[in-house]
Design a protein around this motif. Structure first.
Motif, PDB file in Angstrom:
ATOM      1  N   ILE A  63      41.917  42.908  36.833  1.00 17.76           N
ATOM      2  CA  ILE A  63      40.892  43.036  37.634  1.00 17.76           C
ATOM      3  C   ILE A  63      40.888  43.890  38.885  1.00 17.76           C
ATOM      4  CG2 ILE A  63      40.736  40.426  37.365  1.00 17.76           C
ATOM      5  CD1 ILE A  63      42.024  39.719  39.704  1.00 17.76           C
ATOM      6  N   GLY A  64      42.048  44.798  38.828  1.00 15.76           N
ATOM      7  CA  GLY A  64      42.164  45.791  39.821  1.00 15.76           C
ATOM      8  C   GLY A  64      42.316  45.474  41.125  1.00 15.76           C
ATOM      9  N   ARG A  65      42.938  44.411  41.501  1.00 21.01           N
ATOM     10  CA  ARG A  65      43.397  44.113  42.958  1.00 21.01           C
ATOM     11  C   ARG A  65      44.561  43.537  42.954  1.00 21.01           C
ATOM     12  NH1 ARG A  65      43.440  38.890  44.234  1.00 21.01           N
ATOM     13  NH2 ARG A  65      42.074  37.481  43.115  1.00 21.01           N
ATOM     14  N   ARG A  66      45.404  43.389  44.084  1.00 18.52           N
ATOM     15  CA  ARG A  66      46.532  43.017  44.407  1.00 18.52           C
ATOM     16  C   ARG A  66      46.747  41.260  44.172  1.00 18.52           C
ATOM     17  NH1 ARG A  66      49.222  40.855  48.198  1.00 18.52           N
ATOM     18  NH2 ARG A  66      51.812  40.582  48.292  1.00 18.52           N
ATOM     19  N   ILE A  67      47.522  40.711  43.320  1.00 17.92           N
ATOM     20  CA  ILE A  67      47.664  39.510  43.411  1.00 17.92           C
ATOM     21  C   ILE A  67      48.527  38.999  44.500  1.00 17.92           C
ATOM     22  CG2 ILE A  67      47.985  37.366  41.905  1.00 17.92           C
ATOM     23  CD1 ILE A  67      45.616  38.940  41.040  1.00 17.92           C
ATOM     24  N   PRO A  68      48.358  38.072  45.212  1.00 15.31           N
ATOM     25  CA  PRO A  68      49.308  37.499  46.363  1.00 15.31           C
ATOM     26  C   PRO A  68      50.400  36.641  45.635  1.00 15.31           C
ATOM     27  CG  PRO A  68      47.267  36.432  46.551  1.00 15.31           C
ATOM     28  CD  PRO A  68      46.732  37.354  45.489  1.00 15.31           C
ATOM     29  N   LYS A  69      51.187  36.496  46.176  1.00 15.16           N
ATOM     30  CA  LYS A  69      52.197  35.115  45.739  1.00 15.16           C
ATOM     31  C   LYS A  69      51.444  33.837  45.776  1.00 15.16           C
ATOM     32  CE  LYS A  69      56.252  37.310  47.313  1.00 15.16           C
ATOM     33  NZ  LYS A  69      57.670  36.894  48.163  1.00 15.16           N
ATOM     34  N   ALA A  70      51.918  33.077  44.578  1.00 15.25           N
ATOM     35  CA  ALA A  70      51.161  31.824  44.307  1.00 15.25           C
ATOM     36  C   ALA A  70      51.391  30.604  45.578  1.00 15.25           C
ATOM     37  CB  ALA A  70      51.689  31.262  43.045  1.00 15.25           C
ATOM     38  N   ASP A  71      50.392  29.868  45.751  1.00 19.32           N
ATOM     39  CA  ASP A  71      50.643  28.758  46.910  1.00 19.32           C
ATOM     40  C   ASP A  71      51.362  27.658  46.106  1.00 19.32           C
ATOM     41  OD1 ASP A  71      50.082  26.609  48.370  1.00 19.32           O
ATOM     42  OD2 ASP A  71      48.537  27.889  49.478  1.00 19.32           O
ATOM     43  N   LEU A  72      52.525  27.403  46.572  1.00 18.38           N
ATOM     44  CA  LEU A  72      53.113  26.313  45.837  1.00 18.38           C
ATOM     45  C   LEU A  72      52.560  24.846  46.008  1.00 18.38           C
ATOM     46  CD1 LEU A  72      55.819  25.602  43.901  1.00 18.38           C
ATOM     47  CD2 LEU A  72      57.153  24.986  46.153  1.00 18.38           C
ATOM     48  N   SER A  73      52.019  24.715  47.163  1.00 17.65           N
ATOM     49  CA  SER A  73      51.454  23.369  47.297  1.00 17.65           C
ATOM     50  C   SER A  73      50.020  23.345  46.683  1.00 17.65           C
ATOM     51  CB  SER A  73      51.037  23.229  48.773  1.00 17.65           C
ATOM     52  OG  SER A  73      50.255  24.159  49.425  1.00 17.65           O
ATOM     53  N   GLN A  74      49.289  24.624  46.573  1.00 17.77           N
ATOM     54  CA  GLN A  74      48.031  24.427  45.716  1.00 17.77           C
ATOM     55  C   GLN A  74      48.511  24.284  44.215  1.00 17.77           C
ATOM     56  OE1 GLN A  74      44.581  24.791  46.565  1.00 17.77           O
ATOM     57  NE2 GLN A  74      44.648  24.049  44.634  1.00 17.77           N
ATOM     58  N   TRP A  75      49.486  24.883  43.657  1.00 16.41           N
ATOM     59  CA  TRP A  75      49.833  24.611  42.455  1.00 16.41           C
ATOM     60  C   TRP A  75      50.418  23.346  42.134  1.00 16.41           C
ATOM     61  CZ3 TRP A  75      54.721  23.085  40.289  1.00 16.41           C
ATOM     62  CH2 TRP A  75      54.739  23.004  38.983  1.00 16.41           C
ATOM     63  N   GLY A  76      51.279  22.508  43.103  1.00 23.11           N
ATOM     64  CA  GLY A  76      51.421  21.198  42.825  1.00 23.11           C
ATOM     65  C   GLY A  76      50.462  20.334  42.625  1.00 23.11           C
ATOM     66  N   SER A 131      37.489  32.520  38.234  1.00 23.96           N
ATOM     67  CA  SER A 131      37.147  32.521  36.917  1.00 23.96           C
ATOM     68  C   SER A 131      36.137  33.604  36.766  1.00 23.96           C
ATOM     69  CB  SER A 131      36.708  31.375  36.388  1.00 23.96           C
ATOM     70  OG  SER A 131      35.669  30.786  37.126  1.00 23.96           O
ATOM     71  N   ASP A 132      35.408  33.884  37.911  1.00 24.27           N
ATOM     72  CA  ASP A 132      34.323  34.838  37.878  1.00 24.27           C
ATOM     73  C   ASP A 132      34.839  36.298  37.783  1.00 24.27           C
ATOM     74  OD1 ASP A 132      34.980  34.949  40.507  1.00 24.27           O
ATOM     75  OD2 ASP A 132      33.069  34.614  41.204  1.00 24.27           O
ATOM     76  N   GLU A 133      36.209  36.526  38.172  1.00 27.48           N
ATOM     77  CA  GLU A 133      36.658  37.764  38.116  1.00 27.48           C
ATOM     78  C   GLU A 133      36.998  38.017  36.819  1.00 27.48           C
ATOM     79  OE1 GLU A 133      39.420  38.861  41.922  1.00 27.48           O
ATOM     80  OE2 GLU A 133      39.823  36.657  41.152  1.00 27.48           O
ATOM     81  N   ILE A 134      37.544  37.121  35.997  1.00 24.39           N
ATOM     82  CA  ILE A 134      37.834  37.174  34.714  1.00 24.39           C
ATOM     83  C   ILE A 134      36.808  37.388  33.709  1.00 24.39           C
ATOM     84  CG2 ILE A 134      39.370  36.295  32.706  1.00 24.39           C
ATOM     85  CD1 ILE A 134      40.766  34.756  35.075  1.00 24.39           C
ATOM     86  N   ASN A 135      35.783  36.617  33.898  1.00 21.04           N
ATOM     87  CA  ASN A 135      34.600  36.646  33.085  1.00 21.04           C
ATOM     88  C   ASN A 135      33.260  36.723  33.940  1.00 21.04           C
ATOM     89  OD1 ASN A 135      35.864  35.626  30.462  1.00 21.04           O
ATOM     90  ND2 ASN A 135      36.393  33.773  31.663  1.00 21.04           N
ATOM     91  N   PRO A 136      33.133  37.972  34.523  1.00 21.83           N
ATOM     92  CA  PRO A 136      32.052  38.232  35.370  1.00 21.83           C
ATOM     93  C   PRO A 136      30.576  38.135  34.495  1.00 21.83           C
ATOM     94  CG  PRO A 136      33.102  40.326  34.529  1.00 21.83           C
ATOM     95  CD  PRO A 136      33.945  39.190  34.236  1.00 21.83           C
ATOM     96  N   ASN A 137      30.641  38.186  33.397  1.00 17.90           N
ATOM     97  CA  ASN A 137      29.525  38.000  32.724  1.00 17.90           C
ATOM     98  C   ASN A 137      28.726  36.418  32.746  1.00 17.90           C
ATOM     99  OD1 ASN A 137      29.221  40.763  32.136  1.00 17.90           O
ATOM    100  ND2 ASN A 137      30.425  40.516  30.229  1.00 17.90           N
ATOM    101  N   ASN A 138      29.834  35.613  33.063  1.00 19.16           N
ATOM    102  CA  ASN A 138      29.444  34.217  32.973  1.00 19.16           C
ATOM    103  C   ASN A 138      28.718  33.724  34.161  1.00 19.16           C
ATOM    104  OD1 ASN A 138      30.715  34.114  30.649  1.00 19.16           O
ATOM    105  ND2 ASN A 138      32.588  32.925  31.239  1.00 19.16           N
ATOM    106  N   ASN A 139      28.588  34.591  35.119  1.00 25.38           N
ATOM    107  CA  ASN A 139      27.797  34.057  36.287  1.00 25.38           C
ATOM    108  C   ASN A 139      26.185  34.367  36.116  1.00 25.38           C
ATOM    109  OD1 ASN A 139      29.965  33.680  37.929  1.00 25.38           O
ATOM    110  ND2 ASN A 139      30.027  35.761  38.868  1.00 25.38           N
TER     111      ASN A 139
END
Length: 206
Positions: free
Chosen positions: A38-51, A198-206
């Motif tokens: 997707i051509g952008r930096r991915i930040p570190k995962a939010d542990l609380s969001q993952w939980g 999800s719209d970054e991965i499948n932009p045609n789905n919008n």
């Protein structure tokens, strides 16, 4: 805490048991893969969001009750932190801490270093067997390293004896042989915690 002590403590109704080293590895792999895609930096995962996401994938729902969920992170002793999550340092930022979700209630975080006496896989398997004997635990979500060794099969075997009233979900990165448990794909919760839409991965789905 050893397993004898664990047998005598009160456990939460909901438990997430994770191989934290594997979790960190998968988060890294996803970050590298999607940064290219997707051509952008991915930040570190939010542990609380993952939980929260894993609890939802495990079937926990906001039903007006005050839920309590224990997040148990098992890691190799030589790894003092998770490189691809925030917060990340086991001793000071994770172990003994808690966070609250407006809908799902309180999450209690504990981190257990292993490797001196018992292997990580053995510790996870022993913990699963211990939890199965605790009636107060109604929902168990397990994230083993299904890509190495036999831990996935060993956990699946232990779950054959699970009581019928326990809601058990086993997470992996791809569909695995089934058993007396639900299966969910680990990548979905991690992608959300990494802020990948999800719209970054499948932009045609919008």
């Amino acid at each position: 805490m050893n397993l004898k002590e664990a047998n005598n403590i009160k456990l939460s109704e909901n438990i997430i048991l994770a191989d934290a080293d594997y979790l960190d590895y998968v988060a890294f792999q996803l970050s590298v893969q999607f940064e290219r895609m997707i051509g952008r930096r991915i930040p570190k995962a939010d542990l609380s969001q993952w939980g929260v996401d894993v609890a939802l994938d495990g079937g926990l729902r906001a039903d007006g009750k005050a839920h309590e969920t224990q997040l148990i992170l098992v890691h190799e002793k030589q790894n003092p932190k998770m490189d691809n999550f925030t917060p990340s340092i086991y001793d000071t930022e994770l172990n003994g801490q808690a966070f609250n979700d407006d809908k799902l209630g309180e999450f209690l975080v504990n981190a257990y270093p292993v490797g001196d006496v018992v292997s990580k896989d053995d510790y996870i398997l022993d913990t699963v067997n211990m939890i199965l004997g605790h009636e107060e635990v109604k929902r168990l979500m397990i994230i083993p390293n299904g890509e190495q060794g036999a831990i996935y099969e060993e956990v699946a075997g232990a779950l054959r004896e699970a009581p019928e009233d326990k809601h058990i979900t086993l997470f992996a990165m791809q569909p695995m042989p089934g058993g007396n448990f639900r299966q969910e794909i680990l990548g979905y919760s991690l992608m959300n915690a990494l802020g990948i839409k999800s719209d970054e991965i499948n932009p045609n789905n919008n």
